[in-house]
Design a protein around this motif. Structure first.
Motif, PDB file in Angstrom:
ATOM      1  N   PHE A  84       0.865  -1.255  -0.052  1.00 31.92           N
ATOM      2  CA  PHE A  84       0.034   0.000  -0.155  1.00 31.92           C
ATOM      3  C   PHE A  84       0.942   1.369  -0.019  1.00 31.92           C
ATOM      4  O   PHE A  84       0.663   2.066  -0.939  1.00 31.92           O
ATOM      5  N   ILE A  85       1.952   1.334   1.080  1.00 33.04           N
ATOM      6  CA  ILE A  85       2.605   2.636   1.059  1.00 33.04           C
ATOM      7  C   ILE A  85       3.395   2.619  -0.021  1.00 33.04           C
ATOM      8  O   ILE A  85       3.780   3.934  -0.491  1.00 33.04           O
ATOM      9  N   THR A  86       4.092   1.714  -0.608  1.00 34.11           N
ATOM     10  CA  THR A  86       4.953   1.891  -1.746  1.00 34.11           C
ATOM     11  C   THR A  86       4.118   2.311  -2.910  1.00 34.11           C
ATOM     12  O   THR A  86       4.658   3.372  -3.615  1.00 34.11           O
ATOM     13  N   GLU A  87       2.763   1.938  -3.296  1.00 33.58           N
ATOM     14  CA  GLU A  87       2.255   2.222  -4.251  1.00 33.58           C
ATOM     15  C   GLU A  87       1.823   3.819  -4.186  1.00 33.58           C
ATOM     16  O   GLU A  87       2.065   4.501  -5.068  1.00 33.58           O
ATOM     17  N   MET A  92       3.524   9.572  -5.793  1.00 34.25           N
ATOM     18  CA  MET A  92       4.057  10.934  -5.256  1.00 34.25           C
ATOM     19  C   MET A  92       5.379  11.169  -6.065  1.00 34.25           C
ATOM     20  O   MET A  92       5.697  12.360  -6.360  1.00 34.25           O
ATOM     21  N   ILE A  93       6.174  10.202  -5.911  1.00 39.69           N
ATOM     22  CA  ILE A  93       7.630  10.439  -6.484  1.00 39.69           C
ATOM     23  C   ILE A  93       7.363  10.642  -7.961  1.00 39.69           C
ATOM     24  O   ILE A  93       8.294  11.599  -8.447  1.00 39.69           O
ATOM     25  N   GLU A  94       6.669   9.907  -8.661  1.00 41.01           N
ATOM     26  CA  GLU A  94       6.537  10.175 -10.116  1.00 41.01           C
ATOM     27  C   GLU A  94       5.992  11.676 -10.377  1.00 41.01           C
ATOM     28  O   GLU A  94       6.276  12.331 -11.288  1.00 41.01           O
ATOM     29  N   ASN A  98       7.863  15.049 -12.137  1.00 37.40           N
ATOM     30  CA  ASN A  98       7.237  15.795 -13.350  1.00 37.40           C
ATOM     31  C   ASN A  98       6.970  17.411 -12.764  1.00 37.40           C
ATOM     32  O   ASN A  98       6.069  18.054 -13.351  1.00 37.40           O
ATOM     33  N   GLU A  99       7.346  17.514 -11.599  1.00 32.70           N
ATOM     34  CA  GLU A  99       7.113  18.854 -10.860  1.00 32.70           C
ATOM     35  C   GLU A  99       5.647  19.291 -10.619  1.00 32.70           C
ATOM     36  O   GLU A  99       5.195  20.394 -10.888  1.00 32.70           O
ATOM     37  N   LYS A 100       4.708  18.146 -10.261  1.00 32.99           N
ATOM     38  CA  LYS A 100       3.352  18.260 -10.095  1.00 32.99           C
ATOM     39  C   LYS A 100       2.924  17.720  -8.681  1.00 32.99           C
ATOM     40  O   LYS A 100       2.058  17.570  -8.663  1.00 32.99           O
TER      41      LYS A 100
END
Length: 195
Positions: A84-87, A92-94, A98-100
């Motif tokens: 769960f926490i990895t997904e 968020m990292i992705e 992408n600066e979003k």
């Protein structure tokens, strides 16, 4: 698909624009004219839907609670803590790459208005409590003993929010990777102690 009226579409546009601007620039730094410029709607449209900027902020809280709460809840279904926490954090990292990604709106906006508009901040606080409840549900599904779930879910949430604020200030994606490691570690360390 549910059809919405032109008026409902205008209200949604105002909320979505405000949500983005509040998170990027801050509640106090965003004026009604900024929101109107972002939507291209006339001033009368704003006041038709909202009594004040404060009223809009409450609607923004509900918008974020629905958007983020639904995403996190749906992600939690049938998953143990590490999956769960990895997904969640990988998404968020992705977005950060992408600066979003701007951090958690409940914490960011809640912190800004906590003392100046406490009646608004209570909505953001309530949303944060719902996220803690989702964390607790996942930990329960992950076989954490009932008497430890409250402690661990609150600790995990404090780590989660702390790193998101840290990320917002520094805009360093590595901070989100550290958050993921620490959120997995508190669960793994607990499982080791239990064994």
């Amino acid at each position: 698909m549910i059809k919405t009226t032109k008026g409902e579409q205008s209200k949604i546009r105002l909320i979505e624009c405000a949500a983005e601007l509040f998170l990027q620039k801050g509640y106090n730094a965003t004026g009604i004219n900024d929101i109107l410029a972002g939507t291209g709607l006339p001033k009368g449209s704003f006041y038709f839907h909202f009594a004040s900027k404060k009223d809009l902020a409450i609607n923004v809280s509900a918008y974020y609670e629905n958007k983020i709460g639904t995403w996190i809840f749906n992600t939690s279904k049938g998953k143990i803590w590490t999956d769960f926490i990895t997904e969640i954090v990988q998404k968020m990292i992705e977005e950060a790459e992408n600066e979003k990604h701007y951090g958690c709106p409940f914490a960011v906006l809640g912190l800004e208005i906590a003392f100046s508009d406490p009646d608004i901040s209570e909505y953001y606080y309530k949303s944060m409590k719902k996220l803690i409840h989702i964390f607790a549900s996942v930990l329960k599904f992950s076989d954490i003993p009932e008497d430890k779930i409250d402690i661990l879910s609150n600790r995990a949430f404090a780590i989660y929010e702390g790193y998101l604020l840290y990320y917002r200030i520094g805009k360093d994606v590595e901070v989100l990777k550290m958050m993921l490691r620490d959120l997995i570690d508190i669960y793994e360390n607990f499982k080791e102690v239990k064994a």
